[in-house]
Motif scaffolding. Sequence first.
Motif, short mmCIF file in Angstrom:
data_model
loop_
_atom_site.label_atom_id
_atom_site.label_comp_id
_atom_site.label_asym_id
_atom_site.label_seq_id
_atom_site.Cartn_x
_atom_site.Cartn_y
_atom_site.Cartn_z
N VAL A 82 0.82 -1.21 0.00
CA VAL A 82 0.00 0.00 0.00
C VAL A 82 0.86 1.26 0.00
O VAL A 82 0.59 2.21 -0.74
CB VAL A 82 -0.95 -0.02 1.21
N ALA A 83 1.89 1.28 0.83
CA ALA A 83 2.70 2.50 0.97
C ALA A 83 3.34 2.91 -0.35
O ALA A 83 3.35 4.10 -0.70
CB ALA A 83 3.77 2.30 2.04
N ARG A 84 3.85 1.94 -1.10
CA ARG A 84 4.55 2.29 -2.34
C ARG A 84 3.58 2.67 -3.46
O ARG A 84 3.98 3.34 -4.41
CB ARG A 84 5.46 1.16 -2.79
N LYS A 85 2.34 2.26 -3.37
CA LYS A 85 1.37 2.76 -4.35
C LYS A 85 1.27 4.27 -4.23
O LYS A 85 1.14 4.98 -5.24
CB LYS A 85 -0.01 2.13 -4.13
N ASP A 86 1.37 4.78 -3.02
CA ASP A 86 1.31 6.22 -2.83
C ASP A 86 2.63 6.90 -3.21
O ASP A 86 2.63 7.91 -3.93
CB ASP A 86 0.96 6.57 -1.38
#
Length: 222
Positions: A82-86
Amino acid sequence: MRVVIAGGHGQIALRLATLLAGRGDEVMGVVRNPGHVDDVEATGASAVVLDLESATADELATHLGGADAVVFAAGAGPGSGVARKDTVDRAAAELLSDAAAQAGVRRYLLISSTGVDEPPAEGTDEVWAAYLRAKKAAEDAIRATDLDWTILRPGRLTDDPGTGRVRLAPPPVDRDEVSRDDTAAVLAALLDAPGTAGQTLELRAGDDAIPDAVATLAGTRP
């Protein structure tokens, strides 16, 4: 034309670099992994190693001098959380817009995704939901700039050979697939069509020849 592709090792990015270099454009791909430089250079493009998750706009802008256009083709990719999608799909797209503005580059193409206009359905995988939210946030951020942006939303991507025929239209468009080959070809055509600036376009396989589809939206078709 000098074009800088952020996320230069992606499958669409490599196809686009091959098309642009093949027609005589000067192309540079921005990659995070030094091991990807050879793949980018094999297309006829040059490569620069820069991590878009940690670079500053100042650092990126130094590589954009003299460019006529930038293309955001980066993505966190399969297996990312999730974090790297942002940090990639949203923040890096914004970083490129800031750097482009700083370097005086007006034309900005953003590769987004279909399905971002509606909130993720209940029960959607959290990583996929984060991806859709990040792409939507990136679109909103780019629209808020005064760059000459065009947002392209391909459908489900396939590795089928390109046909040179597509459906290219403002949303909404039924969800369907499109090849990576044809997506790259549409991006190349959009770079030559400043009249498409300010448009958000859905892309699918279809019946219209790519030059005709782009010219219609650019207002240049006879």
